[in-house]
Design a protein around this motif. Structure first.
Motif, PDB file in Angstrom:
ATOM      1  N   ILE A 197     -22.034 -19.171 -11.497  1.00  0.00           N
ATOM      2  CA  ILE A 197     -21.904 -18.506 -12.798  1.00  0.00           C
ATOM      3  C   ILE A 197     -20.599 -18.956 -13.453  1.00  0.00           C
ATOM      4  N   SER A 198     -20.684 -19.342 -14.720  1.00  0.00           N
ATOM      5  CA  SER A 198     -19.521 -19.853 -15.447  1.00  0.00           C
ATOM      6  C   SER A 198     -19.256 -19.014 -16.685  1.00  0.00           C
ATOM      7  N   ARG A 199     -18.092 -19.264 -17.307  1.00  0.00           N
ATOM      8  CA  ARG A 199     -17.734 -18.634 -18.579  1.00  0.00           C
ATOM      9  C   ARG A 199     -17.697 -19.716 -19.648  1.00  0.00           C
ATOM     10  N   LEU A 200     -18.204 -19.389 -20.820  1.00  0.00           N
ATOM     11  CA  LEU A 200     -18.010 -20.281 -21.952  1.00  0.00           C
ATOM     12  C   LEU A 200     -16.592 -20.062 -22.470  1.00  0.00           C
ATOM     13  N   PRO A 201     -15.761 -21.113 -22.544  1.00  0.00           N
ATOM     14  CA  PRO A 201     -14.377 -20.922 -22.991  1.00  0.00           C
ATOM     15  C   PRO A 201     -14.315 -20.485 -24.457  1.00  0.00           C
ATOM     16  N   PRO A 202     -13.216 -19.899 -24.884  1.00  0.00           N
ATOM     17  CA  PRO A 202     -13.034 -19.570 -26.301  1.00  0.00           C
ATOM     18  C   PRO A 202     -13.152 -20.814 -27.166  1.00  0.00           C
ATOM     19  N   ALA A 203     -13.573 -20.621 -28.413  1.00  0.00           N
ATOM     20  CA  ALA A 203     -13.655 -21.698 -29.405  1.00  0.00           C
ATOM     21  C   ALA A 203     -14.522 -22.851 -28.931  1.00  0.00           C
ATOM     22  N   HIS A 204     -15.564 -22.543 -28.184  1.00  0.00           N
ATOM     23  CA  HIS A 204     -16.486 -23.564 -27.695  1.00  0.00           C
ATOM     24  C   HIS A 204     -17.919 -23.243 -28.108  1.00  0.00           C
ATOM     25  N   THR A 205     -18.682 -24.296 -28.322  1.00  0.00           N
ATOM     26  CA  THR A 205     -20.118 -24.180 -28.477  1.00  0.00           C
ATOM     27  C   THR A 205     -20.783 -24.850 -27.274  1.00  0.00           C
ATOM     28  N   MET A 206     -22.009 -24.464 -27.017  1.00  0.00           N
ATOM     29  CA  MET A 206     -22.788 -25.102 -25.964  1.00  0.00           C
ATOM     30  C   MET A 206     -24.227 -25.235 -26.436  1.00  0.00           C
ATOM     31  N   THR A 207     -24.779 -26.411 -26.266  1.00  0.00           N
ATOM     32  CA  THR A 207     -26.158 -26.684 -26.662  1.00  0.00           C
ATOM     33  C   THR A 207     -26.951 -27.071 -25.426  1.00  0.00           C
ATOM     34  N   VAL A 208     -28.063 -26.368 -25.204  1.00  0.00           N
ATOM     35  CA  VAL A 208     -28.889 -26.592 -24.023  1.00  0.00           C
ATOM     36  C   VAL A 208     -30.283 -27.016 -24.472  1.00  0.00           C
ATOM     37  N   THR A 209     -30.725 -28.171 -24.005  1.00  0.00           N
ATOM     38  CA  THR A 209     -32.073 -28.672 -24.271  1.00  0.00           C
ATOM     39  C   THR A 209     -32.746 -28.921 -22.920  1.00  0.00           C
ATOM     40  N   PRO A 210     -34.033 -29.254 -22.911  1.00  0.00           N
ATOM     41  CA  PRO A 210     -34.669 -29.568 -21.629  1.00  0.00           C
ATOM     42  C   PRO A 210     -34.026 -30.747 -20.912  1.00  0.00           C
TER      43      PRO A 210
END
Length: 624
Positions: A197-210
């Motif tokens: 399990i991770s944390r998304l850091p501040p001021a970050h975006t994350m894009t998840v595709t297949p």
């Protein structure tokens, strides 16, 4: 402060709809005002609602519009600007919600939309056209987001307990994080107590595709920018304008807004400003921790000076009547061992605010990071050759703190210039065997070696981005420290338990950028640290508060509470087998507990407390 959850089967398998329902149920404390579930085959979003703004009463999440679905924990502070820029029509029967603004921003600007937002937010958008989940977290990390990612699965939530409720998320312990907990290290902005399990850091975006996962840092405060205004008065007036705006936009609420009041510069500035910005007939509820039995940690006299000069309705709490450890129930559901010793003070303030029907609590955290103390201007003056200014400020600082000039020169000018290698050698001469021993002598050396703890601590020191000048470099590192989001996440979980949303005026993005660009002399002037804050507040602050040059140390209060309430548990921990034995040097822990209980040595309080909180958490997990 609401809650979001989501599951995305990247392999496009059908979801078990009961999975997200279980996850959302674990977060019911964060959203008593409503629950929503949306399912789209391989994607499912959930939401728990807590009404904290007038617009939130009209919001429904997950929000679906065309090819997009949004789940969000969001409060936008630049609503008027966004409505104008996005050319949104004014609704006749209700206001535009923050979620609707957010979706419109995504439609207009796509992945760049977080750059246009001000406020506290975390959100996830299912983009059916691009077959992806897009997530983002606010600039400083006020709203948390935890996630599990594998080749065929992406699971996220506002708290780790939601992920632990999913049978698809493995939860092996992260021993590196355990070591960091014992060492008091907070710089890792992605790790948690669980390896998967991770944390998304501040001021970050994350894009998840297949096929792929990408992450982007969309904002960092710029340490190279320096602002030049015409006069000291212009600097102070601009600060006051931005600060009042930061407080005002955080007063939007469905219920009474309260404020924590410690009697320090930060909380007093927020309280007096908020009181001035609210209607005359409204008495701002304030909540203050007092330690009458521990004079070294008690700020009652400063608190009462603010109360006497401001229209507030005060509430006093005595945190030391309770244990500084977490409550004894629910250990297995906690996201990890509690790592901040004074969190018990925040817990009791939140409890009192909840009892007063407050849902929004203004807090002074972040003030020290945003408004620099400015003492690093002194070594900078030596490098730039401003010798007269160096001598003048050194003499003034010595006078303010009533210490010899040589003490100021050594502590603020000479000592910081000594290379870390020289300090390490000197430490060995003094008998310190290792960096770990200096930080926490109770950590088992073999455990520390196994996880590379010493190298990890040193790497975080080395990896700090270089900034040439002393003042702005130190300021930048404080603003971007991992301690900031870690503290905000801990505060968030505590406040959520009481149905509260905590808001931080000093962490307003506009104020951060302005303060980081200020010249050094705006922070240290005639021996007064944080000079611009004192000047901007003017007569709002009582003279006694405006003249404070030191912060009250809560170490005495914390140590006293630990010994008073946890003596039996400490004695049991030192005399019986424990879950922490895999990580702790038992003889060293025994010595630390003995010193703490007999001599009440403050240096031993934190290492002992960390061992005890780790033991409690591990014990709870063993019964889950």
């Amino acid at each position: 402060m609401s809650a979001i959850t989501g599951i995305y089967r990247r392999s496009e398998e059908q979801l078990d709809t009961n999975g997200l329902t279980r996850m959302a149920r674990t977060l019911s404390h964060r959203g008593p005002d409503g629950v929503g579930i949306w399912s789209g085959g391989s994607v499912e979003f959930g939401h728990r609602m807590l009404y904290t703004t007038p617009e939130s009463r009209h919001a429904t999440y997950p929000l679906q519009r065309g090819k997009y679905v949004l789940t969000a924990d969001v409060r936008l502070d630049n609503r008027a600007e966004l409505i104008a820029e996005l050319d949104l029509e004014r609704r006749r029967n209700r206001p535009t919600t923050d979620g609707e603004l957010l979706l419109a921003a995504y439609e207009r600007w796509g992945d760049r939309c977080p750059n246009r937002l001000l406020g506290a937010f975390v959100f996830a958008i299912w983009d059916d056209e691009q077959n992806r989940v897009f997530c983002a977290r606010d600039h400083v990390g006020i709203r948390p987001l935890y996630y599990h990612l594998s080749d065929n699965l992406f699971v996220f939530g506002s708290e780790i307990r939601a992920l632990r409720a999913s049978p698809d998320v493995p939860t092996p312990l992260n021993e590196v994080r355990i070591g960091e907990h014992l060492a008091g290290l907070f710089e890792d902005k992605t790790g948690t107590a669980y390896r998967s399990i991770s944390r998304l850091p501040p001021a970050h975006t994350m894009t998840v595709t297949p096929e792929d996962v990408t992450s982007r840092n969309y904002w960092t405060p710029d340490p190279s920018r320096e602002l030049q205004l015409d006069s000291d008065q212009a600097y102070a007036e601009r600060f006051k304008e931005l600060f009042e705006k930061a407080v005002r936009c955080r007063l939007r609420s469905t219920r009474p807004v309260g404020a924590t009041l410690s009697g320090g510069l930060d909380s007093s500035s927020i309280t007096t400003t908020a009181a001035d910005l609210t209607p005359d007939q409204y008495e701002l509820p304030t909540f203050s921790a007092v330690f009458d039995a521990v004079p070294e940690s008690n700020e009652r006299r400063f608190i009462e000076d603010v109360i006497d000069e401001t229209t507030v309705a005060p509430t006093f709490v005595s945190p030391n009547k309770t244990s500084p450890l977490p409550d004894t129930d629910g250990f297995a559901s906690r996201d990890g061992p509690i790592a901040i010793p004074t969190l018990y003070v925040h817990r009791e303030l939140c409890r009192a605010a909840s009892q007063r029907n407050v849902r929004v609590l203004l807090h002074g955290f972040g003030g020290d990071s945003t408004v620099s103390y400015g003492f690093t201007a002194l070594p900078e003056y030596t490098h730039t050759g401003y010798w007269r200014r160096l001598l003048h400020e050194t003499e003034c600082v010595a006078d303010r703190f009533d210490v010899p000039v040589r003490t100021v020169l050594w502590g603020t000018v000479l000592k910081p210039m000594i290379p870390s290698l020289v300090r390490d050698v000197w430490g060995r001469v003094q008998g310190w065997d290792s960096l770990i021993e200096r930080i926490n002598s109770t950590i088992d050396p073999e455990f520390a070696d196994r996880i590379g703890l010493q190298e990890r601590i040193q790497r975080f020191e080395i990896d700090r981005p270089p900034v040439k000048d002393f003042v702005r470099g130190h300021h930048y590192r404080n603003l971007t420290s991992g301690f900031v989001p870690f503290s905000l996440e801990s505060s968030d979980r505590t406040a959520a338990r009481f149905g509260l949303e905590v808001r931080y005026p000093f962490l307003d993005k506009r104020l951060i950028e302005y303060c980081l660009a200020l010249p050094p002399e705006q922070f240290l002037r005639n021996g007064w640290s944080r000079s611009i804050l004192r000047r901007a507040m003017g007569t709002r602050l009582p003279d006694t508060v405006a003249a404070r040059v030191w912060k009250t140390d809560l170490s005495e209060a914390f140590s006293s509470a630990l010994i008073t309430h946890e003596r039996d548990r400490l004695e049991k921990l030192s005399n019986s087998p424990a879950h922490v034995d895999a990580y702790i040097d038992r003889p060293a822990l025994q010595q630390a507990i003995d010193r703490l209980l007999t001599d009440q040595t403050l240096d031993d309080a934190r290492p002992v407390w960390r061992a005890l909180t780790l033991e409690d958490w591990l014990r709870g997990l063993s019964f889950s």
